[in-house]
Design a protein around this motif. Structure first.
Motif, PDB file in Angstrom:
ATOM      1  N   MET B   1      47.127  33.517  26.758  1.00  0.00           N
ATOM      2  CA  MET B   1      46.277  33.869  27.746  1.00  0.00           C
ATOM      3  C   MET B   1      45.862  35.226  27.662  1.00  0.00           C
ATOM      4  O   MET B   1      46.750  36.150  27.545  1.00  0.00           O
ATOM      5  N   THR B   2      44.470  35.437  27.672  1.00  0.00           N
ATOM      6  CA  THR B   2      44.112  36.763  27.664  1.00  0.00           C
ATOM      7  C   THR B   2      43.882  37.061  29.133  1.00  0.00           C
ATOM      8  O   THR B   2      43.788  36.467  29.900  1.00  0.00           O
ATOM      9  N   ASN B   4      42.130  37.811  32.290  1.00  0.00           N
ATOM     10  CA  ASN B   4      40.967  37.808  32.870  1.00  0.00           C
ATOM     11  C   ASN B   4      40.420  38.847  33.661  1.00  0.00           C
ATOM     12  O   ASN B   4      40.743  39.248  34.589  1.00  0.00           O
ATOM     13  N   ASP B  38      32.075  34.216  21.381  1.00  0.00           N
ATOM     14  CA  ASP B  38      33.208  33.782  22.114  1.00  0.00           C
ATOM     15  C   ASP B  38      33.507  35.001  23.413  1.00  0.00           C
ATOM     16  O   ASP B  38      33.928  35.729  23.299  1.00  0.00           O
ATOM     17  N   CYS B  39      32.530  34.725  24.303  1.00  0.00           N
ATOM     18  CA  CYS B  39      32.431  35.599  25.460  1.00  0.00           C
ATOM     19  C   CYS B  39      33.245  35.451  26.790  1.00  0.00           C
ATOM     20  O   CYS B  39      33.847  34.178  26.866  1.00  0.00           O
ATOM     21  N   TRP B  41      32.356  34.600  29.911  1.00  0.00           N
ATOM     22  CA  TRP B  41      31.171  34.314  30.275  1.00  0.00           C
ATOM     23  C   TRP B  41      31.105  34.729  31.754  1.00  0.00           C
ATOM     24  O   TRP B  41      31.885  34.330  32.861  1.00  0.00           O
TER      25      TRP B  41
END
Ligand SMILES: Cc1cc2nc3c(=O)[nH]c(=O)nc-3n(C[C@H](O)[C@H](O)[C@H](O)COP(=O)(O)OP(=O)(O)OC[C@H]3O[C@@H](n4cnc5c(N)ncnc54)[C@H](O)[C@@H]3O)c2cc1C
Ligand code: FES
Lengths: 440, 316
Positions: B1-2, B4, B38-39, B41
């Protein structure tokens, strides 16, 4: 109970959910938009050419429900059009609620407007899917069926920009490659050495905006072919199309319309001002994508490397299907790969041996063949479908193509696979454990 | 998980920015030089905006503006009111977390002081700043007489903006200490528009006066005196939060204060979001110079641009 999480509610996700549920699991579909079926909301052609064989195989194998639903909302059956025979055209305006009701009726939990954004991984095992609202959805096995269209950055960099297609990225957020987030690099389809992806091959016109004659023919016969004046013919478009089964001269020289509820127009895009110069199209307007004057969605930008059980390589509990699992084109292809992924995910969760489908069946063969082709030179330049181009040729050569449901039923029966996907593995396993315990 | 997070400028008129131009966009993979999309969003496609703008970016302008009023509250604290000629620009400054870089006329960029907007009078186009005089930059700006140079608006002056903007009929506890009090008026004004109940605690800290008190009273709020250094007040803080049904806490002050409040909140049996003022060393405000960079969970974070949750900022 086994928890299977399906990410993406397109045809592949629906096929996977169906098979996993039948095999006895608790199933949740995470879908970013407000509707199921993804590209299936704007497609509609099934049972054309070799897709007929595959659909009947799926039925004989015990997972044919989605084909029956599509048949039940068919606007036309047994339609021939250039390069294609005995197609069924399902009504794209009617099918989604039917599929939704059916899957919910089976007890499948569908979470709409739930965009997967990231994953929680430990030791190459996915623990959960992180939604855009940061909720985490945990499960035992995961199936990625997020398709390959968009997001708009891809459509812009590798196509003509966002054309406002059914995926509705600006409204519901972009597609995400779950396998990549979990650490597995995507395979990216190519058009040439330095151009990526491929453009969706058809668009839709609003039927009511077409001339009376065309509309009537569409309603009656399901297909209309109109010659394009020479000055508007754009042959170069053929090479950019996803659907190599429609990459034929006829499709450049003619407007080919099919009645799927909308007038499905077998060209990726067409400037409206040119279209309106053609008789019968003076008032035409596009229904999908809304900006089909300028382009269409770019696809095949994120395929996961997989094995023939539909497991994503490099992870312990991720399966894939549909466009995510290779350069497959089509609803039938998505449903069939989805069924195998869904079934195997439950086997995996129950520590049972995984299954491949035999290569004497078209479904088994395409799954293995596409994988071989992907590894071969230029594999990333190709697309595969039962409906045409190289794979349909192969089906004919190998004798896999068959249009008699009886013969197909017989083939499946001879393999001992009749109703194979109907078996509830969870109950079966309980029985086995029960038998074992009873002995002591 | 990156990790956020989101970019405060994404989707604003100042997006795409210098980072997009240099393949360093915080949001868009294409504008990081990658081939596939792959943003993170945020409701808009930054790449699309960038391509459509023909690769041009809109810069924040440097304006020379008149000083309308300067008031030495103490020998270490000055308030400066400036006049901004454009109504729309004034409006852009009128939101919680807004700040600008100010410097004396005829001085060079490195005299830029990041100052949070203390108050805005939209009808008179006046913005009020408070300067705690501590070093060469603040001394220089305090000495400015007729005009100053202003660059802005910037918006990342606090972490947790989305809570403030989406709050209706909630109870907010607002704690302002020292020069950190300067950030609370825009927060309070925004919350009042959402019909929220507001309790304010003020601690004068090292500036020795309660800077926000008069303005709060004009808004109908009587702030309570508070002293973070006494055990009695620590207990009171907990009591207010538990007994009065507080939904959110905003802390305008130092990181020590933020952490202190975070500790109090962590001991509660329920979770209350903490919104905090941004205390990082800002220099360009554009994500370019790197003075605000900090490593969090293995990612280099530009605190001038990025909205994070307070627990990500403070750790723990
Ligand atoms: C315009 C058009 C017409 C076509 N016509 C036909 C036809 O007539 N016949 C035919 O057989 N084939 C047709 N095709 C091809 C066929 O539709 C596709 O190959 C097939 O439906 C792909 O299914 P899929 O489930 O793999 O992917 P998709 O249909 O793309 O489904 C992916 C789903 O995942 C969801 N999703 C994506 N990202 C996320 C996320 N992060 N979180 C949650 N959900 C997510 C999407 O919203 C979508 O519902 C057409 C394709 C297009 C674009
Ligand atoms: S202040 Fe310059 S990078 Fe953040």
């Amino acid at each position: 109970m086994t928890e299977i999480i399906v990410i993406g509610g397109g045809w592949a996700g629906c096929g996977a959910a169906l098979a996993a549920r039948k095999a006895g699991a608790n199933v949740t579909i995470l879908e970013k938009t407000d509707m199921l079926l993804g590209c299936g909301l704007v497609g509609g052609i099934i049972r054309n050419n070799g897709r007929f064989t595959a659909a009947e195989e799926a039925i004989a194998l015990g997972a044919g429900e989605l084909f029956h639903i599509a048949d039940s909302v068919a606007r036309h059956k047994n339609v021939d059009f250039p390069g294609h025979k005995h197609a069924t055209l399902y009504d794209v305006t009617k099918i989604e609620p039917k599929v939704r009701e059916f899957l919910e009726g089976m007890g499948i939990n569908i979470k709409f407007k739930s965009r997967a954004m990231d994953v929680k991984v430990r030791d190459n095992t996915i623990q959960g899917i992180v939604l855009a609202n940061e909720e985490i959805i945990e499960g035992d096995e995961f199936i990625e069926t997020t398709g390959s269209s968009g997001p708009m950055g891809n459509c812009l960099k590798h196509g003509n920009g966002c054309s406002m297609c059914i995926q509705r990225c600006p409204a519901y957020g972009p597609r995400v490659s779950i396998s990549k987030k979990a650490g597995v690099e995507d395979l990216v389809g190519k058009r040439s050495v330095d151009t990526y992806g491929a453009m969706s091959g058809s668009c839709k016109l609003n039927k009511d905006t077409l001339g009376e004659n065309i509309k009537r023919q569409l309603d009656e016969k399901g297909v209309v072919v109109v010659k394009i004046p020479e000055e508007y013919i754009k042959r170069e478009k053929i090479s950019m199309k996803v659907c190599q089964q429609y990459a034929l001269e006829e499709y450049a020289a003619n407007i080919i319309l099919l009645d799927t509820g909308y007038a499905k127009f077998m060209t990726p895009f067409f400037p409206l001002e040119d279209l309106r110069k053609i008789k019968g199209f003076e008032s035409a307007r596009f229904e999908d994508p809304y900006a089909a004057s300028k382009g269409n969605s770019i696809r095949y930008m994120s395929m996961a490397p997989r094995d023939d059980y539909m497991q994503v390589l490099g992870l312990n509990n991720l399966f894939c299907a549909g466009e995510k699992s290779g350069p497959f084109v089509g609803h039938t292809e998505a449903i069939c790969t989805g069924i195998l992924a869904g079934h195997n995910s439950v086997r995996k969760a129950l520590n049972m041996e995984l299954v491949k489908l035999p290569r004497t069946l078209a479904i088994g063969d395409i799954i293995a063949y596409v994988n071989e082709q992907l590894k071969a030179e230029h594999g990333l330049y190709k697309r595969f479908t039962f409906a045409g181009s190289t794979y349909f040729e192969r089906m004919k050569q190998l004798g896999l193509y068959e249009t008699s449901p009886e013969v197909i039923k017989e083939r499946v029966a001879k393999l001992g696979l009749t109703g194979f996907f109907n078996e509830n593995l969870a109950i079966k396993q309980e029985k086995v454990v029960g038998m074992y315990n009873n002995r002591f | 998980m990156t990790l956020n997070y989101y970019c405060i400028d994404a989707g604003s008129q100042y997006c795409p920015c210098h980072l997009a131009k240099t393949d360093n966009c915080l949001i868009c993979s294409m504008l990081q030089g990658k081939d596939t999309c792959d943003c993170r969003w945020q409701g808009i496609c930054v790449y699309q905006e960038y391509i459509w703008a023909g690769g041009k970016i809109e810069e924040r302008k440097l304006l020379s503006v008149p000083v309308i009023e300067k008031n030495f509250v103490t020998d270490k604290l000055v308030t400066i009111k400036i006049f901004i000629p454009s109504a729309s620009l004034v409006r852009d400054y009128n939101q919680p977390g807004a700040f600008a870089f100010l410097r004396p006329e005829n001085s060079l960029e490195y005299y830029d002081v990041p100052l949070c907007v203390m108050d805005v009078d939209e009808s008179k186009k006046i913005i009020n700043f408070a300067v705690n005089i501590v070093g060469p930059k603040s001394k220089a700006i305090a000495r400015s007489e007729n005009k100053v140079l202003i660059r802005g608006p910037y918006w990342n002056g606090l972490f947790g903006l989305k809570h403030i903007k989406s709050s209706y009929n909630k109870h907010w506890l607002i704690i302002g200490r020292g020069i950190g009090q300067a950030s609370i008026i825009p927060v309070v004004k925004n919350l009042l528009r959402g019909n929220n109940k507001i309790t304010v605690l003020l601690d004068c800290g090292n500036i020795k006066v309660n800077l926000a008190e008069d303005e709060l009273k004009k808004l109908g709020i009587t702030p309570q005196e508070f002293d973070l250094n006494t055990t009695f007040h620590k207990m009171r803080l907990r009591e207010i939060i538990e007994k009065d049904g507080v939904d959110f806490v905003y802390s305008g002050g130092s990181d020590v204060q933020h952490k202190f409040i975070q500790n109090v909140l962590n001991k509660l049996s329920f979770s209350i979001p903490l919104i905090i003022s941004n205390n990082h060393q800002l220099c360009c405000g554009e994500g370019v110079c790197g003075s605000c960079e900090t490593l969090i969970d293995g990612e280099l974070i530009h605190f001038c641009k990025i909205q994070l949750r307070s627990e990500q900022v403070l750790g723990g």
